[in-house]
Design a protein around this motif. Structure first.
Motif, PDB file in Angstrom:
ATOM      1  N   ILE A 180       0.838  -1.201   0.000  1.00  0.00           N
ATOM      2  CA  ILE A 180       0.000   0.000   0.000  1.00  0.00           C
ATOM      3  C   ILE A 180       0.872   1.249   0.000  1.00  0.00           C
ATOM      4  O   ILE A 180       0.618   2.197  -0.767  1.00  0.00           O
ATOM      5  N   ALA A 181       1.887   1.266   0.852  1.00  0.00           N
ATOM      6  CA  ALA A 181       2.795   2.413   0.901  1.00  0.00           C
ATOM      7  C   ALA A 181       3.445   2.642  -0.456  1.00  0.00           C
ATOM      8  O   ALA A 181       3.560   3.787  -0.923  1.00  0.00           O
ATOM      9  N   ALA A 182       3.866   1.566  -1.103  1.00  0.00           N
ATOM     10  CA  ALA A 182       4.491   1.690  -2.421  1.00  0.00           C
ATOM     11  C   ALA A 182       3.499   2.242  -3.441  1.00  0.00           C
ATOM     12  O   ALA A 182       3.839   3.112  -4.254  1.00  0.00           O
ATOM     13  N   GLY A 183       2.267   1.752  -3.415  1.00  0.00           N
ATOM     14  CA  GLY A 183       1.260   2.230  -4.358  1.00  0.00           C
ATOM     15  C   GLY A 183       0.936   3.698  -4.171  1.00  0.00           C
ATOM     16  O   GLY A 183       0.791   4.449  -5.140  1.00  0.00           O
ATOM     17  N   LEU A 184       0.842   4.133  -2.923  1.00  0.00           N
ATOM     18  CA  LEU A 184       0.558   5.541  -2.642  1.00  0.00           C
ATOM     19  C   LEU A 184       1.733   6.429  -3.060  1.00  0.00           C
ATOM     20  O   LEU A 184       1.534   7.526  -3.605  1.00  0.00           O
ATOM     21  N   ALA A 185       2.951   5.961  -2.818  1.00  0.00           N
ATOM     22  CA  ALA A 185       4.133   6.732  -3.222  1.00  0.00           C
ATOM     23  C   ALA A 185       4.194   6.855  -4.737  1.00  0.00           C
ATOM     24  O   ALA A 185       4.508   7.922  -5.279  1.00  0.00           O
ATOM     25  N   GLN A 186       3.888   5.775  -5.439  1.00  0.00           N
ATOM     26  CA  GLN A 186       3.900   5.812  -6.906  1.00  0.00           C
ATOM     27  C   GLN A 186       2.819   6.739  -7.465  1.00  0.00           C
ATOM     28  O   GLN A 186       2.954   7.263  -8.575  1.00  0.00           O
ATOM     29  N   ALA A 187       1.764   6.973  -6.662  1.00  0.00           N
ATOM     30  CA  ALA A 187       0.712   7.901  -7.071  1.00  0.00           C
ATOM     31  C   ALA A 187       1.045   9.347  -6.693  1.00  0.00           C
ATOM     32  O   ALA A 187       0.238  10.241  -6.952  1.00  0.00           O
ATOM     33  N   GLY A 188       2.205   9.560  -6.069  1.00  0.00           N
ATOM     34  CA  GLY A 188       2.661  10.914  -5.791  1.00  0.00           C
ATOM     35  C   GLY A 188       2.518  11.387  -4.365  1.00  0.00           C
ATOM     36  O   GLY A 188       2.916  12.522  -4.040  1.00  0.00           O
ATOM     37  N   ALA A 189       1.947  10.563  -3.480  1.00  0.00           N
ATOM     38  CA  ALA A 189       1.779  10.985  -2.093  1.00  0.00           C
ATOM     39  C   ALA A 189       3.106  10.955  -1.348  1.00  0.00           C
ATOM     40  O   ALA A 189       3.987  10.137  -1.652  1.00  0.00           O
ATOM     41  N   ALA A 190       3.242  11.850  -0.376  1.00  0.00           N
ATOM     42  CA  ALA A 190       4.324  11.737   0.606  1.00  0.00           C
ATOM     43  C   ALA A 190       3.896  10.679   1.607  1.00  0.00           C
ATOM     44  O   ALA A 190       2.785  10.741   2.153  1.00  0.00           O
ATOM     45  N   VAL A 191       4.730   9.674   1.843  1.00  0.00           N
ATOM     46  CA  VAL A 191       4.316   8.499   2.605  1.00  0.00           C
ATOM     47  C   VAL A 191       5.134   8.344   3.878  1.00  0.00           C
ATOM     48  O   VAL A 191       6.362   8.471   3.863  1.00  0.00           O
ATOM     49  N   ILE A 192       4.433   8.056   4.982  1.00  0.00           N
ATOM     50  CA  ILE A 192       5.074   7.713   6.253  1.00  0.00           C
ATOM     51  C   ILE A 192       4.764   6.257   6.534  1.00  0.00           C
ATOM     52  O   ILE A 192       3.590   5.856   6.550  1.00  0.00           O
ATOM     53  N   ILE A 193       5.794   5.442   6.728  1.00  0.00           N
ATOM     54  CA  ILE A 193       5.602   4.045   7.075  1.00  0.00           C
ATOM     55  C   ILE A 193       5.853   3.866   8.570  1.00  0.00           C
ATOM     56  O   ILE A 193       6.518   4.691   9.211  1.00  0.00           O
ATOM     57  N   THR A 194       5.326   2.791   9.129  1.00  0.00           N
ATOM     58  CA  THR A 194       5.532   2.526  10.554  1.00  0.00           C
ATOM     59  C   THR A 194       5.794   1.049  10.786  1.00  0.00           C
ATOM     60  O   THR A 194       5.408   0.187   9.990  1.00  0.00           O
ATOM     61  N   GLY A 195       6.432   0.780  11.912  1.00  0.00           N
ATOM     62  CA  GLY A 195       6.681  -0.571  12.369  1.00  0.00           C
ATOM     63  C   GLY A 195       7.219  -0.497  13.787  1.00  0.00           C
ATOM     64  O   GLY A 195       7.581   0.581  14.264  1.00  0.00           O
ATOM     65  N   ARG A 196       7.273  -1.621  14.456  1.00  0.00           N
ATOM     66  CA  ARG A 196       7.755  -1.611  15.843  1.00  0.00           C
ATOM     67  C   ARG A 196       9.273  -1.541  15.939  1.00  0.00           C
ATOM     68  O   ARG A 196       9.814  -1.030  16.907  1.00  0.00           O
ATOM     69  N   ASP A 197       9.956  -2.055  14.911  1.00  0.00           N
ATOM     70  CA  ASP A 197      11.410  -2.165  14.950  1.00  0.00           C
ATOM     71  C   ASP A 197      12.060  -1.071  14.114  1.00  0.00           C
ATOM     72  O   ASP A 197      11.801  -0.973  12.908  1.00  0.00           O
TER      73      ASP A 197
END
Length: 265
Positions: free
Chosen positions: A23-40
């Motif tokens: 999902i993050a990759a798809g949104l970035a490819q559509a031009g959005a600035a993307v913030i990803i998250t994880g515990r580590d």
């Protein structure tokens, strides 16, 4: 259809691997600035770097490490990222376990991660979306929220709860320009599912795709596509629901389940 999310900031929870990463990759490819998250932290950094290599040149990719199964972790994320235009509540856990062996603490853990993370983040981020008159909130539910599996009842229960929260928030945002939807994947070849099937892959020497296909046919026989979906196929639906073009789609349960759910609506 050309989806252009330039100028929009998107937060995708639980996005270092699997459906969230796609999902993050798809949104970035559509031009959005993307913030990803994880515990580590190390996985957040590594996934962010990998995402930059796939995204268009100059794409804005950042990450925050936080345990979103806790109120404190959600506050850590909110402090680091106070405002977004698009919130994808993807973080979640699952696992096969007989009902009589699921203790109270595990019920609570599944509820905190799968439901309360989205409740807490939506409670914060939706307020600014409503004020600005535009926003997108997506909850990742599951076909298991409709077809409750008896071998992981605690998981199915949380995904049903997510459908209720999503529908209620969509009604709360009526007439505002903010849409709220749930996306319901079916069996999907994420890293988690691949790990679950690994013993059979090793034993049989067959590909994970073939083993997953047999799993779908035996455990989800109502599937129409008769295979597991890819993470990209699920991400495509989410990216659409986040788009300007999806402005009349809200309060919906958008199925990417391969036809598993026996319903014509």
């Amino acid at each position: 259809m050309q989806i252009d999310l330039t100028g929009k900031t998107a937060l995708v929870t639980g996005s270092t691997t699997g459906i969230g990463y796609a999902i993050a990759a798809g949104l970035a490819q559509a031009g959005a600035a993307v913030i990803i998250t994880g515990r580590d932290e190390s996985r957040v950094v590594a996934s962010g770097q990998k995402l930059r290599e796939l995204a268009p040149a100059g794409a804005s990719i950042s990450g925050v490490a936080a345990d979103l199964g806790t109120a404190e972790g959600c506050q850590t994320l909110i402090a680091a990222v106070p405002k977004v235009d698009i919130l994808v509540n993807n973080v979640g856990i699952f696992g096969l376990k007989p009902f009589f062996e699921i203790e109270d603490a595990e019920w609570q853990r599944f509820f905190d991660v799968n439901v309360m993370s989205g409740v807490r983040l939506s409670r914060h981020y939706m307020q600014a979306m409503l004020q600005q008159g535009w926003g997108r909130v997506i909850f990742l539910s599951s076909e298991s929220g409709v077809n409750i599996p008896d071998d992981m009842l605690h998981y199915g229960f949380t995904k049903t709860a997510v459908l209720g929260v999503s529908r209620g928030l969509a009604k709360l945002a009526r007439g505002s320009g903010v849409t709220v939807n749930a996306v319901l994947p079916g069996p999907t070849l994420s890293e988690g599912v691949t790990t679950m099937l690994q013993d059979e892959v090793s034993r049989s020497g067959r590909s994970v795709e073939d083993v997953a296909k047999d799993f779908v046919k035996s455990q989800r026989p109502s599937s129409i596509i008769q295979r597991a979906a890819t993470t990209e196929e699920v991400a495509n639906m989410v990216v659409y629901a986040c788009s300007q073009q999806a402005s009349a789609t809200t309060g919906a349960a958008l199925r990417v389940d391969g036809g598993v759910v026996e319903s014509i609506i």
